[in-house]
Design a protein around this motif. Structure first.
Motif, PDB file in Angstrom:
ATOM      1  N   ARG A   1       0.823  -1.193   0.000  1.00  0.00           N
ATOM      2  CA  ARG A   1       0.000   0.000   0.000  1.00  0.00           C
ATOM      3  C   ARG A   1       0.863   1.252   0.000  1.00  0.00           C
ATOM      4  O   ARG A   1       2.058   1.190   0.268  1.00  0.00           O
ATOM      5  CB  ARG A   1      -0.936   0.013   1.205  1.00  0.00           C
ATOM      6  CG  ARG A   1      -0.223  -0.049   2.541  1.00  0.00           C
ATOM      7  CD  ARG A   1      -1.140  -0.612   3.615  1.00  0.00           C
ATOM      8  NE  ARG A   1      -0.526  -0.638   4.908  1.00  0.00           N
ATOM      9  CZ  ARG A   1       0.203  -1.643   5.382  1.00  0.00           C
ATOM     10  NH1 ARG A   1       0.421  -2.695   4.646  1.00  0.00           N
ATOM     11  NH2 ARG A   1       0.709  -1.600   6.589  1.00  0.00           N
TER      12      ARG A   1
ATOM     13  N   ASN B   1      -7.757   0.426   3.537  1.00  0.00           N
ATOM     14  CA  ASN B   1      -6.757   0.313   2.486  1.00  0.00           C
ATOM     15  C   ASN B   1      -5.395   0.798   2.968  1.00  0.00           C
ATOM     16  O   ASN B   1      -4.375   0.159   2.739  1.00  0.00           O
ATOM     17  CB  ASN B   1      -7.210   1.091   1.252  1.00  0.00           C
ATOM     18  CG  ASN B   1      -6.235   0.971   0.118  1.00  0.00           C
ATOM     19  OD1 ASN B   1      -5.284   1.747   0.033  1.00  0.00           O
ATOM     20  ND2 ASN B   1      -6.463   0.005  -0.749  1.00  0.00           N
TER      21      ASN B   1
ATOM     22  N   GLY C   1      -3.874  -1.670   5.271  1.00  0.00           N
ATOM     23  CA  GLY C   1      -3.576  -2.977   4.710  1.00  0.00           C
ATOM     24  C   GLY C   1      -4.459  -4.057   5.310  1.00  0.00           C
ATOM     25  O   GLY C   1      -4.095  -5.231   5.341  1.00  0.00           O
TER      26      GLY C   1
END
Length: 143
Positions: free
Chosen positions: A33, A112, A115
């Motif tokens: 990410r 997001n 993670g």
């Protein structure tokens, strides 16, 4: 790695496995990410880089020897006899995620950046605080 500190963000694409004490690929696709950094944190990371005076051949921001328990021990020494005594590096993850939520970043984006999936974020990182109580009060009054 240092080259991922461009544009006020950091790319997470490796993690350390404490049992074998080496960097490897992340556990899942979600773990890869890009995390935005504020200018102050980027500046502090760059100060750390200069203070280290030795650059890793693999271009990692933190040397392997600083990972895990050594990093937490150093943090404990810094925070000793302060209101932060006992805090761990992982506590900063909780704080970061909680602050994102309190600042109205949507839960999907927060998951997001962490993670994780939404359920994991809600279960492990969403905390009730005085600020969240005030935000909920404002939200209810605006309905």
């Amino acid at each position: 790695t240092w080259d991922s500190l461009s544009n006020n963000e950091i790319t997470i694409n490796k993690q350390i496995y404490p049992k074998v004490k080496r960097f490897t690929n992340t556990k899942s696709k979600n773990s890869n990410r890009i995390i935005p950094l504020n200018k102050t944190l980027k500046s502090e990371i760059n100060k750390y880089r200069v203070s280290e005076k030795v650059f890793n051949i693999d271009n990692r921001i933190f040397k392997q020897k600083h990972m895990g328990s050594k990093l937490n021990k150093a943090l404990n020494n810094i925070c000793k006899d302060t209101h932060l005594e006992g805090v761990t590096c992982h506590d900063f993850r909780h704080t970061f995620i909680t602050n994102l939520i309190q600042n109205k970043v949507d839960i999907i984006t927060v998951a997001n950046l962490a993670g994780d999936d939404v359920g994991t974020v809600i279960k492990n990182y969403v905390h009730k605080t005085e600020k969240t109580k005030q935000l909920s009060k404002i939200a209810v009054e605006s309905i």
